[in-house]
Design a protein around this motif. Structure first.
Motif, PDB file in Angstrom:
ATOM      1  N   GLY A   1      -0.984   0.670 -11.391  1.00 49.38           N
ATOM      2  CA  GLY A   1      -1.989   1.478 -11.873  1.00 49.38           C
ATOM      3  C   GLY A   1      -1.517   2.966 -11.938  1.00 49.38           C
ATOM      4  O   GLY A   1      -1.978   3.851 -12.801  1.00 49.38           O
ATOM      5  N   VAL A   2      -0.274   3.231 -11.279  1.00 46.55           N
ATOM      6  CA  VAL A   2       0.362   4.614 -11.611  1.00 46.55           C
ATOM      7  C   VAL A   2       1.803   4.401 -11.933  1.00 46.55           C
ATOM      8  O   VAL A   2       2.444   4.249 -10.961  1.00 46.55           O
ATOM      9  N   HIS A   3       2.194   4.701 -13.015  1.00 44.21           N
ATOM     10  CA  HIS A   3       3.450   4.603 -13.626  1.00 44.21           C
ATOM     11  C   HIS A   3       4.498   5.243 -12.833  1.00 44.21           C
ATOM     12  O   HIS A   3       5.583   4.525 -12.601  1.00 44.21           O
ATOM     13  N   LEU A   4       4.384   6.405 -12.326  1.00 46.92           N
ATOM     14  CA  LEU A   4       5.139   7.276 -11.711  1.00 46.92           C
ATOM     15  C   LEU A   4       5.633   6.712 -10.369  1.00 46.92           C
ATOM     16  O   LEU A   4       6.945   6.440 -10.103  1.00 46.92           O
ATOM     17  N   ILE A   5       4.728   5.768  -9.762  1.00 47.71           N
ATOM     18  CA  ILE A   5       4.938   5.343  -8.478  1.00 47.71           C
ATOM     19  C   ILE A   5       5.597   3.986  -8.782  1.00 47.71           C
ATOM     20  O   ILE A   5       6.428   3.631  -8.152  1.00 47.71           O
ATOM     21  N   ALA A   6       5.021   3.235  -9.663  1.00 48.34           N
ATOM     22  CA  ALA A   6       5.258   2.025  -9.703  1.00 48.34           C
ATOM     23  C   ALA A   6       6.891   1.890 -10.611  1.00 48.34           C
ATOM     24  O   ALA A   6       7.697   0.850 -10.448  1.00 48.34           O
ATOM     25  N   ALA A   7       7.376   2.972 -11.303  1.00 43.55           N
ATOM     26  CA  ALA A   7       8.463   2.957 -11.610  1.00 43.55           C
ATOM     27  C   ALA A   7       9.765   3.177 -10.639  1.00 43.55           C
ATOM     28  O   ALA A   7      10.842   3.108 -10.810  1.00 43.55           O
ATOM     29  N   ASP A   8       9.218   3.765  -9.540  1.00 47.21           N
ATOM     30  CA  ASP A   8      10.185   4.117  -8.540  1.00 47.21           C
ATOM     31  C   ASP A   8       9.710   3.604  -7.224  1.00 47.21           C
ATOM     32  O   ASP A   8       9.444   4.219  -6.129  1.00 47.21           O
ATOM     33  N   PRO A   9       9.605   2.352  -7.022  1.00 45.14           N
ATOM     34  CA  PRO A   9       8.863   1.564  -5.807  1.00 45.14           C
ATOM     35  C   PRO A   9       9.664   1.963  -4.249  1.00 45.14           C
ATOM     36  O   PRO A   9       9.180   2.079  -3.398  1.00 45.14           O
ATOM     37  N   ASP A  10      10.959   2.081  -4.457  1.00 39.16           N
ATOM     38  CA  ASP A  10      11.994   2.287  -3.245  1.00 39.16           C
ATOM     39  C   ASP A  10      11.567   3.967  -2.956  1.00 39.16           C
ATOM     40  O   ASP A  10      11.232   4.145  -1.541  1.00 39.16           O
ATOM     41  N   ARG A  11      11.480   4.633  -3.539  1.00 37.42           N
ATOM     42  CA  ARG A  11      11.041   6.148  -3.339  1.00 37.42           C
ATOM     43  C   ARG A  11       9.575   6.242  -2.682  1.00 37.42           C
ATOM     44  O   ARG A  11       9.271   6.878  -1.522  1.00 37.42           O
ATOM     45  N   PHE A  12       8.530   5.543  -3.296  1.00 32.22           N
ATOM     46  CA  PHE A  12       7.385   5.729  -2.862  1.00 32.22           C
ATOM     47  C   PHE A  12       6.835   4.596  -2.032  1.00 32.22           C
ATOM     48  O   PHE A  12       5.745   4.393  -1.806  1.00 32.22           O
ATOM     49  N   HIS A  13       7.748   3.874  -1.224  1.00 36.82           N
ATOM     50  CA  HIS A  13       7.273   3.127  -0.157  1.00 36.82           C
ATOM     51  C   HIS A  13       6.617   3.937   0.940  1.00 36.82           C
ATOM     52  O   HIS A  13       5.372   3.618   1.317  1.00 36.82           O
TER      53      HIS A  13
ATOM     54  N   GLY B   1       7.415   7.562   0.453  1.00 35.42           N
ATOM     55  CA  GLY B   1       7.580   8.830   0.165  1.00 35.42           C
ATOM     56  C   GLY B   1       6.550  10.072  -0.273  1.00 35.42           C
ATOM     57  O   GLY B   1       5.405   9.478  -0.048  1.00 35.42           O
ATOM     58  N   GLU B   2       6.756  11.280  -0.781  1.00 37.68           N
ATOM     59  CA  GLU B   2       5.682  11.781  -0.985  1.00 37.68           C
ATOM     60  C   GLU B   2       5.661  12.489  -2.515  1.00 37.68           C
ATOM     61  O   GLU B   2       6.564  12.489  -3.136  1.00 37.68           O
ATOM     62  N   LEU B   3       4.654  12.915  -2.942  1.00 36.33           N
ATOM     63  CA  LEU B   3       4.246  13.201  -4.521  1.00 36.33           C
ATOM     64  C   LEU B   3       4.442  14.814  -4.477  1.00 36.33           C
ATOM     65  O   LEU B   3       3.738  15.449  -3.352  1.00 36.33           O
ATOM     66  N   SER B   4       5.078  15.517  -5.272  1.00 34.53           N
ATOM     67  CA  SER B   4       5.021  17.100  -5.486  1.00 34.53           C
ATOM     68  C   SER B   4       3.646  17.397  -5.867  1.00 34.53           C
ATOM     69  O   SER B   4       2.805  16.260  -6.506  1.00 34.53           O
ATOM     70  N   PRO B   5       3.265  18.390  -5.873  1.00 42.10           N
ATOM     71  CA  PRO B   5       1.778  18.702  -6.397  1.00 42.10           C
ATOM     72  C   PRO B   5       1.689  18.470  -7.721  1.00 42.10           C
ATOM     73  O   PRO B   5       0.540  18.053  -8.468  1.00 42.10           O
ATOM     74  N   THR B   6       2.935  18.618  -8.634  1.00 36.22           N
ATOM     75  CA  THR B   6       2.624  18.319 -10.154  1.00 36.22           C
ATOM     76  C   THR B   6       2.691  16.717 -10.319  1.00 36.22           C
ATOM     77  O   THR B   6       2.029  16.278 -10.970  1.00 36.22           O
ATOM     78  N   GLU B   7       3.276  16.036  -9.634  1.00 35.41           N
ATOM     79  CA  GLU B   7       3.457  14.608  -9.366  1.00 35.41           C
ATOM     80  C   GLU B   7       1.983  13.826  -9.096  1.00 35.41           C
ATOM     81  O   GLU B   7       1.386  13.126  -9.711  1.00 35.41           O
ATOM     82  N   TYR B   8       1.342  14.785  -8.261  1.00 36.53           N
ATOM     83  CA  TYR B   8      -0.048  14.298  -7.497  1.00 36.53           C
ATOM     84  C   TYR B   8      -0.930  14.532  -9.130  1.00 36.53           C
ATOM     85  O   TYR B   8      -1.843  13.631  -9.022  1.00 36.53           O
ATOM     86  N   MET B   9      -0.961  15.412  -9.651  1.00 39.17           N
ATOM     87  CA  MET B   9      -1.852  15.716 -10.799  1.00 39.17           C
ATOM     88  C   MET B   9      -1.587  14.715 -11.695  1.00 39.17           C
ATOM     89  O   MET B   9      -2.406  14.252 -12.486  1.00 39.17           O
ATOM     90  N   ASP B  10      -0.412  14.262 -11.860  1.00 39.25           N
ATOM     91  CA  ASP B  10      -0.001  13.531 -12.998  1.00 39.25           C
ATOM     92  C   ASP B  10      -0.511  12.081 -12.657  1.00 39.25           C
ATOM     93  O   ASP B  10      -0.939  11.258 -13.582  1.00 39.25           O
ATOM     94  N   ALA B  11      -0.366  11.748 -11.356  1.00 36.72           N
ATOM     95  CA  ALA B  11      -0.815  10.523 -11.034  1.00 36.72           C
ATOM     96  C   ALA B  11      -2.124  10.264 -10.917  1.00 36.72           C
ATOM     97  O   ALA B  11      -2.680   9.302 -11.451  1.00 36.72           O
ATOM     98  N   LEU B  12      -3.051  11.250 -10.602  1.00 36.51           N
ATOM     99  CA  LEU B  12      -4.577  11.244 -10.859  1.00 36.51           C
ATOM    100  C   LEU B  12      -4.913  11.078 -12.352  1.00 36.51           C
ATOM    101  O   LEU B  12      -5.975  10.533 -12.716  1.00 36.51           O
ATOM    102  N   GLY B  13      -4.185  11.789 -13.266  1.00 41.41           N
ATOM    103  CA  GLY B  13      -4.394  11.995 -14.628  1.00 41.41           C
ATOM    104  C   GLY B  13      -4.178  10.371 -15.276  1.00 41.41           C
ATOM    105  O   GLY B  13      -4.986  10.095 -16.235  1.00 41.41           O
ATOM    106  N   SER B  14      -3.409   9.742 -14.744  1.00 39.80           N
ATOM    107  CA  SER B  14      -3.076   8.349 -15.205  1.00 39.80           C
ATOM    108  C   SER B  14      -4.055   7.534 -14.812  1.00 39.80           C
ATOM    109  O   SER B  14      -4.386   6.343 -15.328  1.00 39.80           O
TER     110      SER B  14
END
Length: 259
Positions: free
Chosen positions: A230-242, A244-257
């Motif tokens: 559902g969130v391309h940024l997270i799905a594209a890097d599953p190892d990091r986001f087991h 991991g944390e989102l930066s403020p910019t990444e967070y807004m991108d995730a919500l936007g998706s």
């Protein structure tokens, strides 16, 4: 259910980002599974039980509970805070909507087996959600063996098979499945096995309906999922986001998706 799942993803990302604690990928991969269960199959008046054996997906669990009316949405603001009812892993002593505390991987199915055995002459059904990496735990297979032998038709295990784990096996630099041939292994223990797309709501609903109505044996729903779905940024890097944390910019991108 699609709307509930989308909203639950927003709540999940918001909760984890706000408190800088939690597992994005493993929470997002099982949102549809829990949404279908709590929308259509788990009836508290019938004493149905749900165990989130992969307890690190608690943020997604709480979000689904809120979407289904079992928690207040403003309770999600306290996720993982000191003294909150909504801890980083589900705690039945602090949250009435939680049927059993979980966190130590491998234990949920054993608990579900005990519940199903105690309620086998009732109309209640027990659902246990496991991760595929969790299925490396020996206790899972001990419970699977006994449930198969006892032919507990009021017990269903669902595996969120997203193909990743925090400390995975690698071959040629690529991650391999945590446990190969899961369907064959569970069938060998006497379970009725159904394979589904874990993000396809009609398929999940059909599989759960079959499990609820099966007259013999425990049921295993092997749900193929995408970690971070559902969130391309997270799905594209599953190892990091087991975890991991989102930066403020990444967070807004995730919500936007998710809009």
């Amino acid at each position: 259910m699609e709307r509930r799942a989308r909203n639950a993803r927003v709540h999940t990302i918001t909760s984890i980002h706000r408190n800088r604690e939690g597992h994005y990928g493993g929470s997002l991969s099982c949102i549809e599974i829990m949404s279908v269960l709590y929308s259509c199959f788990i009836q508290r008046s019938r004493s149905d039980k749900f165990i989130l054996s992969k307890g690190h997906a608690a943020a997604g669990y709480y979000a689904v509970l809120a979407e289904c009316g079992l928690l207040q949405h403003d309770q999600l603001d306290s996720y993982a805070q000191f003294g909150s009812a909504l801890q980083g892993h589900p705690d039945m002593l602090t949250c009435n909507a939680v049927d059993f505390s979980s966190g130590s991987l491998g234990q949920g199915l054993s608990v579900g087996l005990g519940m199903a055995l105690a309620m086998r002459r009732q109309a209640s059904h027990v659902w246990a959600l496991l991760g595929d990496g969790e299925c490396q735990e020996g206790q899972v297979w001990e419970a699977a063996m006994l449930a198969g032998r006892l032919q507990l038709n009021n017990l269903t295990a669902i595996i969120d098979a997203n193909g990743y784990q925090e400390w995975g096996f690698r071959t040629g630099g690529k991650s391999s499945k945590p446990v190969p041939d899961l369907a064959e292994k569970w069938a060998a223990f006497g379970w009725n096995v159904v394979l589904v797309n874990g993000h396809d709501i009609p398929s999940l609903h059909a599989a759960c309906s079959e499990a609820r109505q099966t007259a013999t044996g425990p049921h295993l729903i092997l749900a193929t999922t995408v970690k971070g779905h559902g969130v391309h940024l997270i799905a594209a890097d599953p190892d990091r986001f087991h975890c991991g944390e989102l930066s403020p910019t990444e967070y807004m991108d995730a919500l936007g998706s998710l809009q």
